[in-house]
Scaffold this active site. Structure first.
Site, mmCIF file in Angstrom:
data_model
loop_
_atom_site.group_PDB
_atom_site.id
_atom_site.type_symbol
_atom_site.label_atom_id
_atom_site.label_comp_id
_atom_site.label_asym_id
_atom_site.label_seq_id
_atom_site.Cartn_x
_atom_site.Cartn_y
_atom_site.Cartn_z
ATOM 1 N N ASN A 7 0.875 -1.172 0.000
ATOM 2 C CA ASN A 7 0.000 0.000 0.000
ATOM 3 C C ASN A 7 0.910 1.220 0.000
ATOM 4 O O ASN A 7 1.462 1.593 1.036
ATOM 5 C CB ASN A 7 -0.901 -0.018 1.232
ATOM 6 C CG ASN A 7 -1.841 1.174 1.295
ATOM 7 O OD1 ASN A 7 -1.746 2.115 0.512
ATOM 8 N ND2 ASN A 7 -2.756 1.156 2.254
ATOM 9 N N ARG A 99 -2.604 -2.177 -3.455
ATOM 10 C CA ARG A 99 -3.782 -1.329 -3.299
ATOM 11 C C ARG A 99 -3.654 -0.180 -4.299
ATOM 12 O O ARG A 99 -2.664 0.544 -4.316
ATOM 13 C CB ARG A 99 -3.844 -0.757 -1.885
ATOM 14 C CG ARG A 99 -5.029 0.185 -1.702
ATOM 15 C CD ARG A 99 -4.874 1.039 -0.465
ATOM 16 N NE ARG A 99 -6.020 1.933 -0.297
ATOM 17 C CZ ARG A 99 -5.935 3.175 0.149
ATOM 18 N NH1 ARG A 99 -4.770 3.694 0.467
ATOM 19 N NH2 ARG A 99 -7.016 3.916 0.281
ATOM 20 N N HIS A 189 -12.758 3.300 -0.038
ATOM 21 C CA HIS A 189 -12.778 2.323 1.063
ATOM 22 C C HIS A 189 -13.487 1.042 0.639
ATOM 23 O O HIS A 189 -13.945 0.265 1.492
ATOM 24 C CB HIS A 189 -13.477 2.879 2.316
ATOM 25 C CG HIS A 189 -12.736 3.981 2.994
ATOM 26 N ND1 HIS A 189 -13.379 5.002 3.670
ATOM 27 C CD2 HIS A 189 -11.414 4.246 3.124
ATOM 28 C CE1 HIS A 189 -12.489 5.827 4.170
ATOM 29 N NE2 HIS A 189 -11.283 5.397 3.852
ATOM 30 N N ARG A 250 -10.940 16.316 6.835
ATOM 31 C CA ARG A 250 -11.805 16.636 5.703
ATOM 32 C C ARG A 250 -13.167 17.108 6.194
ATOM 33 O O ARG A 250 -13.722 16.573 7.146
ATOM 34 C CB ARG A 250 -11.988 15.415 4.791
ATOM 35 C CG ARG A 250 -10.718 14.968 4.084
ATOM 36 C CD ARG A 250 -11.014 13.779 3.185
ATOM 37 N NE ARG A 250 -9.800 13.244 2.582
ATOM 38 C CZ ARG A 250 -9.450 11.958 2.598
ATOM 39 N NH1 ARG A 250 -10.234 11.065 3.205
ATOM 40 N NH2 ARG A 250 -8.344 11.557 2.019
ATOM 41 N N GLY A 343 -14.288 3.507 14.499
ATOM 42 C CA GLY A 343 -15.468 2.659 14.591
ATOM 43 C C GLY A 343 -15.259 1.426 15.438
ATOM 44 O O GLY A 343 -16.136 1.014 16.214
ATOM 45 N N GLU A 396 -8.202 -5.105 5.035
ATOM 46 C CA GLU A 396 -8.053 -4.854 3.607
ATOM 47 C C GLU A 396 -6.909 -5.675 3.011
ATOM 48 O O GLU A 396 -6.987 -6.121 1.862
ATOM 49 C CB GLU A 396 -7.812 -3.364 3.374
ATOM 50 C CG GLU A 396 -9.002 -2.502 3.771
ATOM 51 C CD GLU A 396 -8.667 -1.018 3.796
ATOM 52 O OE1 GLU A 396 -8.792 -0.380 2.737
ATOM 53 O OE2 GLU A 396 -8.287 -0.502 4.860
#
Length: 414
Positions: A7, A99, A189, A250, A343, A396
């Protein structure tokens, strides 16, 4: 098969080596042989390497570019210090999975990399100018260092969202702008949301077509995804990762007219406003303190900082708003699943997102939520909750490794 998962960011390279059996994919038989992170590429880089069963090794070294960083990784992998049992030479690496952030409309699934795929990724640079160039540097570095004989696979963040219907991906702009410039919602995502759908289905003994959940990837970057019959039907990130939820730095959804207003009132250029919206807003901008949710929760708890609480509440309200809207367009779901650094680990955020949503069938078990160990997954819904609430770690890298095995083993079998 030994898969190197890469990645590549603008100044970072993350990697894992995952051992996977092509005959036993998706049954949890994979082994993580090694992992690492190289930061501040282009100067004195910070390097962390960790082999299976060993303590992490940290060091620094001058790394001028991504090729130098990946060369450093490959040299460590086969070094006596790493002691990776099944890898004694680079020839023991069977494939590399990358990725890649943006595949546009061209790439709707993971693909083995050839010159046409490289050209397609290059064509998407204007859609992801900060990400795709770094992804390409990683691919080309591996070609140089490992040779053309080692297959490479591109796994796209956008691919899972290729199933969005027109009503979800089109904006209310003149249609010719979509035809001319492909201005639309792409979503990101995707690999994380796909893993959560896979993991939930595995836990519940469901076929992919029977998975109906709202997936919440909440970290420094945040997105929600409505997954119906195992497919993405709506997501919060759009043409770029700026749209949707409030994130670390953001802004998420804002009135587009604010751009012109700021240009007029503050004398800011379009580029400066874009930087503000992407790097100076969100939790950082509202709190004036930090983009780190853990630090904001500490400020709120210990110092009763008003703006820290405001930032957390704004963040949770935006997530709650999208959960409600997605449950509406899906005509209900079986579960809401939290993942990502926030989360998975923040009981405060999960509690506030699920508060006062009983009418929609969400009811949190406060004790389960508070006592869920950090880094672990579990069901945190109350016994009488009509919609399950779970917190699960995402993976991932596992998805990238599995897709790489499928692409390589499938082409080998012909």
């Amino acid at each position: 098969m030994n898969i190197l998962v890469l990645n590549c960011g603008s100044s970072t390279v993350k990697f894992q080596i995952i051992q996977s059996d092509p005959e036993r994919l998706e049954n949890g038989s994979e082994r993580r042989l090694a992992s690492g992170l190289l930061e501040r590429i282009g100067s004195q880089a910070l390097i962390t390497f960790k082999a299976e069963g060993q303590t992490p090794h940290k060091s620094t070294a001058p790394l001028k570019d991504h090729r130098a960083a990946i060369d450093k990784i490959l040299r460590w992998i086969v070094s006596p210090e790493a002691r990776i049992e099944s890898i004694r030479a680079l020839s023991d690496l069977d494939a590399v999975g990358h990725r890649v952030v943006h595949g546009g409309e061209k790439f709707q699934k993971s693909v083995r990399i050839d010159k046409n795929v490289l050209a397609g990724i290059e064509d998407c640079i204007e859609l992801a100018p900060l990400h795709n160039p770094a992804n390409l540097k990683g691919i080309r570095a591996c070609q140089d260092l490992l040779g053309e004989g080692v297959p490479q696979v591109a796994v796209f963040d956008t691919a899972f969202h290729s199933t969005l219907p027109e009503t979800a991906y089109l904006y209310g702009l003149p249609y010719h702008l979509y035809l001319r410039h492909r201005i639309r919602r792409y979503g990101f995502h995707g690999t994380s949301h796909r893993y959560i759908a896979f993991k939930y289905g595995q836990m519940m003994g469901l076929e992919p077509k029977d998975v109906n959940i709202v997936s919440l990837h909440l970290g420094n970057g945040c997105s929600a995804c409505a997954i119906k019959n195992g497919r993405s039907i709506d997501t919060t990130m759009g043409f770029t990762p700026l749209e949707g939820l409030i994130m670390g730095t953001r802004a998420g959804d804002v009135d587009p007219s604010i751009v012109d207003f700021l240009h007029s009132k503050e004398g800011l250029s379009i580029g400066e406003i874009d930087t503000m919206l992407n790097k100076q807003s969100g939790l950082l901008g509202v709190s004036g303190l930090t983009s780190d949710m853990r630090e904001l929760e500490e400020e709120e708890a210990h110092n009763q900082d008003r703006r820290a609480r405001l930032a957390i509440d704004l963040f949770c309200r935006r997530v709650q708003k999208y959960v409600g809207s997605y449950l509406a367009i899906m005509n209900g779901a079986d579960a809401v699943v939290f993942t990502g650094g926030i989360g998975q680990n923040s009981d405060v955020v999960r509690q506030r997102v699920c508060a006062n949503m009983d009418w929609l069938g969400l009811k949190l078990d406060d004790q389960k939520n508070r006592t869920l160990p950090r880094g672990e997954g579990g069901d945190i819904s109350a016994a009488d909750s009509r919609v399950k609430i779970l917190a699960l770690p995402t993976d991932e890298e596992l998805m990238i490794a599995q897709d790489t095995v499928r692409c390589v083993a499938g082409s080998t079998r012909g």
